[in-house]
Design a protein around this motif. Structure first.
Motif: not given
Length: 188
Positions: A174-186
């Motif tokens: 899913i990292k390659t799908w686009g619009r992916f952002k890892a990690g926690r954020q608000s």
């Protein structure tokens, strides 16, 4: 009357480019008592896996869905299956809570996300290409229907909760799908 409903559904699919979704009433006879409406469009799409055997036919996927539903409602005591949508290796998209109800798939993030789960365990292997393509089409449909924000963020369950979900292989995909952002954020 049924013919009219089918025609209207087909028109909606054509107008918004939405894939076919197997309704919950088709795979389950259990009524939901979920009441909390999802405030859409949501900013996040969260991907999961069910950590069950995969399924490659509608009959097998329906059996898996009923087992998951039973676990979620009886063991977890949730009002319904936790996911908004579930996808089998048969390439079919199955309705869970759908576009309009808050899910129970990612504690702390449910009210701001659509939860899509793949049936199977994807620690070392991937869902079928048909299943992956169905998920991508479903997300685009959600954007077109204004249920998912145009500038949404794609996440794996592990990005919002301490878990191995959606499995290492699927997470890397899913990292390659686009619009992916890892990690926690608000939440936005």
């Amino acid at each position: 009357m049924i013919r009219l409903i089918l025609l209207l559904a087909a028109a909606c699919v054509m107008a918004y480019g939405c894939p076919s979704i197997i309704s919950k009433s088709t795979w389950s006879t259990r009524n939901t008592n979920c009441r909390e409406d999802l405030n859409t469009p949501v900013p996040w799409v969260i991907i999961h896996h069910t950590v069950t055997p995969p399924c490659t036919s509608t009959a097998a996927c329906t059996t898996q869905l009923r087992n998951i539903l039973q676990h979620h409602t009886r063991t977890n005591e949730w009002c319904d299956i936790g996911y908004n949508f579930i996808i089998g290796n048969d390439g079919n998209i199955y309705e869970g809570r759908g576009w309009s109800k808050v899910g129970a798939h990612a504690k702390g993030s449910n009210s701001k996300s659509i939860g899509i789960s793949f049936i199977g365990n994807f620690m070392s292997g991937l869902p079928s290409q048909a299943a992956i393509n169905a998920a991508k089409r479903l997300i685009q449909c959600g954007v077109n229907l204004k249920r998912i924000r145009r500038n949404y963020t794609l996440k794996g369950h592990r990005d919002v909760f301490n878990t191995a979900c959606p499995g290492n292989a699927l997470y890397n995909n899913i990292k390659t799908w686009g619009r992916f952002k890892a990690g926690r954020q608000s939440l936005p």
